[in-house]
Scaffold this motif. Structure first.
Motif, mmCIF file in Angstrom:
data_model
loop_
_atom_site.group_PDB
_atom_site.id
_atom_site.type_symbol
_atom_site.label_atom_id
_atom_site.label_comp_id
_atom_site.label_asym_id
_atom_site.label_seq_id
_atom_site.Cartn_x
_atom_site.Cartn_y
_atom_site.Cartn_z
ATOM 1 N N ILE A 168 -34.072 -6.639 -9.740
ATOM 2 C CA ILE A 168 -34.006 -7.961 -10.371
ATOM 3 C C ILE A 168 -35.397 -8.416 -10.823
ATOM 4 C CG2 ILE A 168 -34.188 -9.327 -8.247
ATOM 5 C CD1 ILE A 168 -32.097 -11.233 -9.520
ATOM 6 N N VAL A 169 -36.410 -8.051 -10.059
ATOM 7 C CA VAL A 169 -37.783 -8.368 -10.451
ATOM 8 C C VAL A 169 -38.147 -7.573 -11.701
ATOM 9 C CG1 VAL A 169 -40.209 -8.280 -9.743
ATOM 10 C CG2 VAL A 169 -38.450 -8.949 -8.092
ATOM 11 N N ASP A 170 -37.831 -6.284 -11.690
ATOM 12 C CA ASP A 170 -38.121 -5.443 -12.858
ATOM 13 C C ASP A 170 -37.450 -6.001 -14.112
ATOM 14 O OD1 ASP A 170 -39.563 -3.688 -11.256
ATOM 15 O OD2 ASP A 170 -37.912 -2.262 -11.050
ATOM 16 N N ALA A 171 -36.161 -6.324 -14.017
ATOM 17 C CA ALA A 171 -35.433 -6.838 -15.175
ATOM 18 C C ALA A 171 -35.994 -8.187 -15.620
ATOM 19 C CB ALA A 171 -33.943 -6.952 -14.855
ATOM 20 N N SER A 172 -36.480 -8.982 -14.675
ATOM 21 C CA SER A 172 -37.072 -10.282 -15.020
ATOM 22 C C SER A 172 -38.398 -10.104 -15.752
ATOM 23 C CB SER A 172 -37.269 -11.120 -13.756
ATOM 24 O OG SER A 172 -36.023 -11.409 -13.167
ATOM 25 N N ILE A 173 -39.206 -9.164 -15.313
ATOM 26 C CA ILE A 173 -40.470 -8.876 -16.012
ATOM 27 C C ILE A 173 -40.164 -8.382 -17.427
ATOM 28 C CG2 ILE A 173 -42.508 -7.384 -16.065
ATOM 29 C CD1 ILE A 173 -42.366 -7.426 -12.934
ATOM 30 N N VAL A 174 -39.208 -7.484 -17.541
ATOM 31 C CA VAL A 174 -38.804 -6.951 -18.842
ATOM 32 C C VAL A 174 -38.361 -8.088 -19.757
ATOM 33 C CG1 VAL A 174 -36.974 -5.601 -19.969
ATOM 34 C CG2 VAL A 174 -38.238 -4.627 -18.040
ATOM 35 N N MET B 70 -28.943 -10.215 -26.277
ATOM 36 C CA MET B 70 -29.290 -9.034 -25.496
ATOM 37 C C MET B 70 -28.896 -9.297 -24.046
ATOM 38 S SD MET B 70 -32.815 -7.651 -27.123
ATOM 39 C CE MET B 70 -32.943 -7.341 -28.871
ATOM 40 N N VAL B 71 -28.250 -8.319 -23.464
ATOM 41 C CA VAL B 71 -27.839 -8.385 -22.068
ATOM 42 C C VAL B 71 -28.807 -7.501 -21.299
ATOM 43 C CG1 VAL B 71 -25.977 -7.924 -20.426
ATOM 44 C CG2 VAL B 71 -25.432 -8.706 -22.763
ATOM 45 N N ILE B 72 -29.569 -8.116 -20.401
ATOM 46 C CA ILE B 72 -30.600 -7.382 -19.666
ATOM 47 C C ILE B 72 -30.183 -7.230 -18.223
ATOM 48 C CG2 ILE B 72 -33.019 -7.287 -18.976
ATOM 49 C CD1 ILE B 72 -32.189 -9.521 -21.809
ATOM 50 N N GLY B 73 -30.286 -6.027 -17.743
ATOM 51 C CA GLY B 73 -29.939 -5.745 -16.361
ATOM 52 C C GLY B 73 -30.696 -4.529 -15.873
ATOM 53 N N TYR B 74 -30.177 -3.958 -14.809
ATOM 54 C CA TYR B 74 -30.798 -2.751 -14.273
ATOM 55 C C TYR B 74 -29.758 -1.893 -13.582
ATOM 56 C CZ TYR B 74 -30.774 -5.007 -9.666
ATOM 57 O OH TYR B 74 -30.396 -5.614 -8.499
ATOM 58 N N ASP B 75 -30.100 -0.643 -13.442
ATOM 59 C CA ASP B 75 -29.234 0.324 -12.769
ATOM 60 C C ASP B 75 -29.637 0.358 -11.300
ATOM 61 O OD1 ASP B 75 -28.081 2.659 -11.690
ATOM 62 O OD2 ASP B 75 -28.150 3.681 -13.628
ATOM 63 N N LYS B 76 -28.733 -0.084 -10.431
ATOM 64 C CA LYS B 76 -29.025 -0.126 -8.990
ATOM 65 C C LYS B 76 -29.267 1.262 -8.412
ATOM 66 C CE LYS B 76 -25.380 -2.867 -8.169
ATOM 67 N NZ LYS B 76 -24.405 -3.696 -7.436
ATOM 68 N N ASN B 77 -28.786 2.285 -9.084
ATOM 69 C CA ASN B 77 -29.022 3.653 -8.608
ATOM 70 C C ASN B 77 -30.440 4.123 -8.907
ATOM 71 O OD1 ASN B 77 -26.356 3.871 -7.712
ATOM 72 N ND2 ASN B 77 -25.659 4.692 -9.668
ATOM 73 N N LEU B 78 -31.119 3.451 -9.834
ATOM 74 C CA LEU B 78 -32.467 3.858 -10.237
ATOM 75 C C LEU B 78 -33.575 2.944 -9.719
ATOM 76 C CD1 LEU B 78 -31.771 4.683 -14.002
ATOM 77 C CD2 LEU B 78 -31.851 6.275 -12.079
ATOM 78 N N SER B 79 -33.236 1.719 -9.358
ATOM 79 C CA SER B 79 -34.258 0.744 -8.968
ATOM 80 C C SER B 79 -34.884 1.085 -7.619
ATOM 81 C CB SER B 79 -33.666 -0.666 -8.939
ATOM 82 O OG SER B 79 -32.549 -0.713 -8.077
ATOM 83 N N LYS C 266 -36.285 0.470 -3.941
ATOM 84 C CA LYS C 266 -35.956 -0.349 -2.780
ATOM 85 C C LYS C 266 -37.145 -0.341 -1.839
ATOM 86 C CE LYS C 266 -31.780 0.437 -4.515
ATOM 87 N NZ LYS C 266 -31.729 1.135 -5.797
ATOM 88 N N ARG C 267 -37.563 -1.531 -1.429
ATOM 89 C CA ARG C 267 -38.692 -1.659 -0.525
ATOM 90 C C ARG C 267 -38.357 -0.953 0.794
ATOM 91 N NH1 ARG C 267 -40.722 -7.500 -0.300
ATOM 92 N NH2 ARG C 267 -38.773 -7.829 0.790
ATOM 93 N N LYS C 268 -39.284 -0.156 1.280
ATOM 94 C CA LYS C 268 -39.043 0.674 2.468
ATOM 95 C C LYS C 268 -38.797 -0.140 3.738
ATOM 96 C CE LYS C 268 -39.712 4.355 0.039
ATOM 97 N NZ LYS C 268 -38.620 4.555 -0.876
ATOM 98 N N SER C 269 -39.489 -1.252 3.905
ATOM 99 C CA SER C 269 -39.387 -2.009 5.156
ATOM 100 C C SER C 269 -38.033 -2.673 5.370
ATOM 101 C CB SER C 269 -40.491 -3.060 5.231
ATOM 102 O OG SER C 269 -40.337 -4.000 4.179
ATOM 103 N N ASP C 270 -37.374 -3.101 4.268
ATOM 104 C CA ASP C 270 -36.102 -3.815 4.432
ATOM 105 C C ASP C 270 -35.053 -3.463 3.374
ATOM 106 O OD1 ASP C 270 -37.169 -5.020 2.194
ATOM 107 O OD2 ASP C 270 -37.294 -7.018 3.072
ATOM 108 N N GLN C 271 -35.350 -2.485 2.557
ATOM 109 C CA GLN C 271 -34.432 -2.021 1.500
ATOM 110 C C GLN C 271 -34.138 -3.073 0.426
ATOM 111 O OE1 GLN C 271 -33.374 1.312 1.048
ATOM 112 N NE2 GLN C 271 -35.097 1.396 2.454
ATOM 113 N N LYS C 272 -35.019 -4.068 0.303
ATOM 114 C CA LYS C 272 -34.820 -5.068 -0.748
ATOM 115 C C LYS C 272 -34.896 -4.374 -2.111
ATOM 116 C CE LYS C 272 -36.473 -9.289 -2.788
ATOM 117 N NZ LYS C 272 -37.569 -10.190 -2.961
#
Length: 173
Positions: free
Chosen positions: A94-100, A73-82, A84-90
């Motif tokens: 990657i955290v979401d995909a890691s939890i998954v 299984m190849v696990i990733g995420y869609d950068k258009n949907l993830s 982004k933290r408001k203070s620095d746009q982080k």
């Protein structure tokens, strides 16, 4: 199974039987992924299931670590949907995909299967092989299947630091 017992039982399996994994079990693993928490519940994770030998052989151009598993299984995420933290746009994708991926690994263990998290891969090559668009960020490869007889955890598996080494209590009562 009690959670801590399950967590202790899970190990990185790198030896698999040449046995097909039933679709029912694959669907349970994918359901564990679906139920995993994500930032703002945006669920940007994307999972590509490779269960055909020729697809897994092709993936070997991107990594030597498929371990001849019957499923990767190849696990990733869609950068258009993830989110982004408001203070620095982080990007928290990657955290979401890691939890998954962690949820999937625990379900795999609960089903009596084995797996290992592979982070050693050429992402551009994975993208090319699978025809992925640039907004798909690959986080992990998860080879999985039935553990080969005699498969066991590696020598470092049981080595864990004491809580005192990893926990900082602030203003503890």
């Amino acid at each position: 199974m009690e959670f801590l017992e399950l967590a202790k039982k899970r190990y990185s399996c790198r030896n698999f039987e040449e046995k097909e994994v039933e679709e029912e079990k694959i669907l349970k693993i994918l359901e564990a992924a679906r139920l995993a928490p994500t930032a703002v519940n945006l669920q940007p994770q994307k999972i590509i299931v490779l269960d055909k030998k020729e697809d897994i052989i092709a993936l070997k151009e991107a990594t030597p670590y498929t371990f001849d598993a019957p499923v990767v299984m190849v696990i990733g995420y869609d950068k258009n949907l993830s989110w982004k933290r408001k203070s620095d746009q982080k990007d928290e994708g990657i955290v979401d995909a890691s939890i998954v991926t962690t949820h999937m690994m625990l379900e795999i263990t609960d089903l009596g299967l084995g797996c290992t998290w592979v982070g050693y891969f050429d992402e551009a090559k994975v993208r090319e092989i699978l025809g992925l668009e640039d907004h798909f960020e690959v986080v992990a490869l998860l080879p999985l299947g039935y553990k080969k007889e005699g498969s066991k955890e590696g020598p470092m598996h049981g080595k864990r630091k004491d809580l005192e080494e990893i926990v900082i209590w602030r203003n503890r009562k």
